[in-house]
Design a protein around this motif. Structure first.
Motif, PDB file in Angstrom:
ATOM      1  N   ALA A   1      -1.594 -10.189  22.587  1.00 31.50           N
ATOM      2  CA  ALA A   1      -2.182 -10.110  21.249  1.00 31.50           C
ATOM      3  C   ALA A   1      -1.404 -11.100  20.390  1.00 31.50           C
ATOM      4  O   ALA A   1      -0.178 -10.999  20.287  1.00 31.50           O
ATOM      5  CB  ALA A   1      -2.073  -8.708  20.681  1.00 31.50           C
ATOM      6  N   HIS A   2      -2.092 -12.061  19.814  1.00 34.40           N
ATOM      7  CA  HIS A   2      -1.378 -13.085  19.055  1.00 34.40           C
ATOM      8  C   HIS A   2      -0.623 -12.495  17.870  1.00 34.40           C
ATOM      9  O   HIS A   2       0.463 -12.953  17.528  1.00 34.40           O
ATOM     10  CB  HIS A   2      -2.367 -14.157  18.593  1.00 34.40           C
ATOM     11  CG  HIS A   2      -3.048 -14.832  19.747  1.00 34.40           C
ATOM     12  ND1 HIS A   2      -4.393 -14.731  19.981  1.00 34.40           N
ATOM     13  CD2 HIS A   2      -2.540 -15.580  20.759  1.00 34.40           C
ATOM     14  CE1 HIS A   2      -4.699 -15.405  21.081  1.00 34.40           C
ATOM     15  NE2 HIS A   2      -3.609 -15.914  21.572  1.00 34.40           N
TER      16      HIS A   2
ATOM     17  N   VAL B   1      -6.531 -11.812  17.050  1.00 35.76           N
ATOM     18  CA  VAL B   1      -6.534 -12.823  18.102  1.00 35.76           C
ATOM     19  C   VAL B   1      -6.867 -14.162  17.462  1.00 35.76           C
ATOM     20  O   VAL B   1      -7.639 -14.235  16.504  1.00 35.76           O
ATOM     21  CB  VAL B   1      -7.521 -12.479  19.237  1.00 35.76           C
ATOM     22  CG1 VAL B   1      -7.148 -11.156  19.887  1.00 35.76           C
ATOM     23  CG2 VAL B   1      -8.948 -12.421  18.740  1.00 35.76           C
TER      24      VAL B   1
ATOM     25  N   ARG C   1     -12.319 -10.336  23.438  1.00 39.24           N
ATOM     26  CA  ARG C   1     -10.851 -10.380  23.533  1.00 39.24           C
ATOM     27  C   ARG C   1     -10.214  -9.484  22.475  1.00 39.24           C
ATOM     28  O   ARG C   1      -9.218  -8.800  22.743  1.00 39.24           O
ATOM     29  CB  ARG C   1     -10.350 -11.810  23.381  1.00 39.24           C
ATOM     30  CG  ARG C   1      -8.849 -11.930  23.588  1.00 39.24           C
ATOM     31  CD  ARG C   1      -8.418 -13.361  23.770  1.00 39.24           C
ATOM     32  NE  ARG C   1      -7.002 -13.412  24.142  1.00 39.24           N
ATOM     33  CZ  ARG C   1      -6.467 -14.345  24.896  1.00 39.24           C
ATOM     34  NH1 ARG C   1      -7.211 -15.317  25.366  1.00 39.24           N
ATOM     35  NH2 ARG C   1      -5.180 -14.319  25.187  1.00 39.24           N
TER      36      ARG C   1
ATOM     37  N   ALA D   1      -7.725  -6.316  23.239  1.00 35.53           N
ATOM     38  CA  ALA D   1      -6.387  -6.185  22.659  1.00 35.53           C
ATOM     39  C   ALA D   1      -6.269  -4.910  21.831  1.00 35.53           C
ATOM     40  O   ALA D   1      -5.244  -4.207  21.892  1.00 35.53           O
ATOM     41  CB  ALA D   1      -6.076  -7.418  21.802  1.00 35.53           C
TER      42      ALA D   1
END
Length: 224
Positions: free
Chosen positions: A100-101, A118, A136, A140
């Protein structure tokens, strides 16, 4: 357990995922990494004294700062997005694992419970987010929910090269798209059918190996 990136690729093009796995291609290209890194520098990039001409942004300085300024005014979670509780966090859920950014603390973000963001290196659609990015984000969020033992019902998707940040609700439609992509990624045991004359094929690094043919304008008009 499937990787977030594999599930997102399955949502984009299952055949591309097949070739990625065949070649074990997991590295993020440097240009994409540079564009994603912009998401961690919003304060600096908004400073009028900072020269954006050397940055990998896909907008004029005026457009870029106007979009980011609008996000700053619109989003209660702006402070948490600029200074997230977690950066590049590995999450492991029941069905999927990956990076997870950003992980946002719920109280700091002005929302409860905590959530994820993200970051995409690409261009945003006019409205909403692209389905692979949505998938995505759901992956996450579900992994974070599994680890924290709490429901996560929203997330963020950032397109930092364009100064665009989208807040999305993780409702039934997005969850269904995620589960479909998860099933595709899990069940793949051979190359899926080719796409024909699809816009996704032109930039694909596996196009030559895949053998997808794009039709000429003449053929589309019935000339051959």
């Amino acid at each position: 357990m499937e990787a977030f990136s594999d599930i997102a690729t399955a949502a984009y093009c299952p055949r591309q995922l097949y070739y990625r796995r065949q070649h074990a291609d997991h590295e993020v290209p440097e240009p994409a990494a540079e564009r994603r890194a912009l998401a961690f520098r919003y304060g600096e990039l908004l400073d009028p004294a900072h020269d954006l001409r050397g940055e990998p942004v896909d907008a004029t300085p005026t457009q870029f700062r106007a979009r980011l300024s609008a996000a700053k005014e619109r989003l209660d979670a702006w402070g948490a997005l600029v200074d997230p509780a977690g950066r590049e966090v590995l999450l492991e859920g029941k069905d999927a694992r990956g990076i997870a950014h950003k992980v946002l603390d719920g109280e700091v973000a002005g929302t409860d419970p905590p959530t994820v963001s993200v970051v995409s290196a690409g261009e945003p659609p006019e409205r909403g987010v692209w389905e692979p990015d949505s998938v995505r984000a759901v992956a996450a969020a579900k992994a974070l929910a599994w680890e924290r033992e709490t429901a996560v019902d929203h997330a963020f998707v950032e397109y930092p090269a364009h100064g665009v940040i989208r807040h999305i609700s993780l409702g039934t439609r997005r969850t269904a798209a995620y589960r479909h992509a998860l099933r595709v990624a899990r069940s793949m045991d051979g190359p899926p059918p080719r796409l024909e004359n699809d816009d996704r094929c032109e930039p694909c690094e596996y196009r030559a190996e895949c053998g997808t043919r794009t039709r000429t304008l003449r053929s589309l008009l019935g000339g051959d």
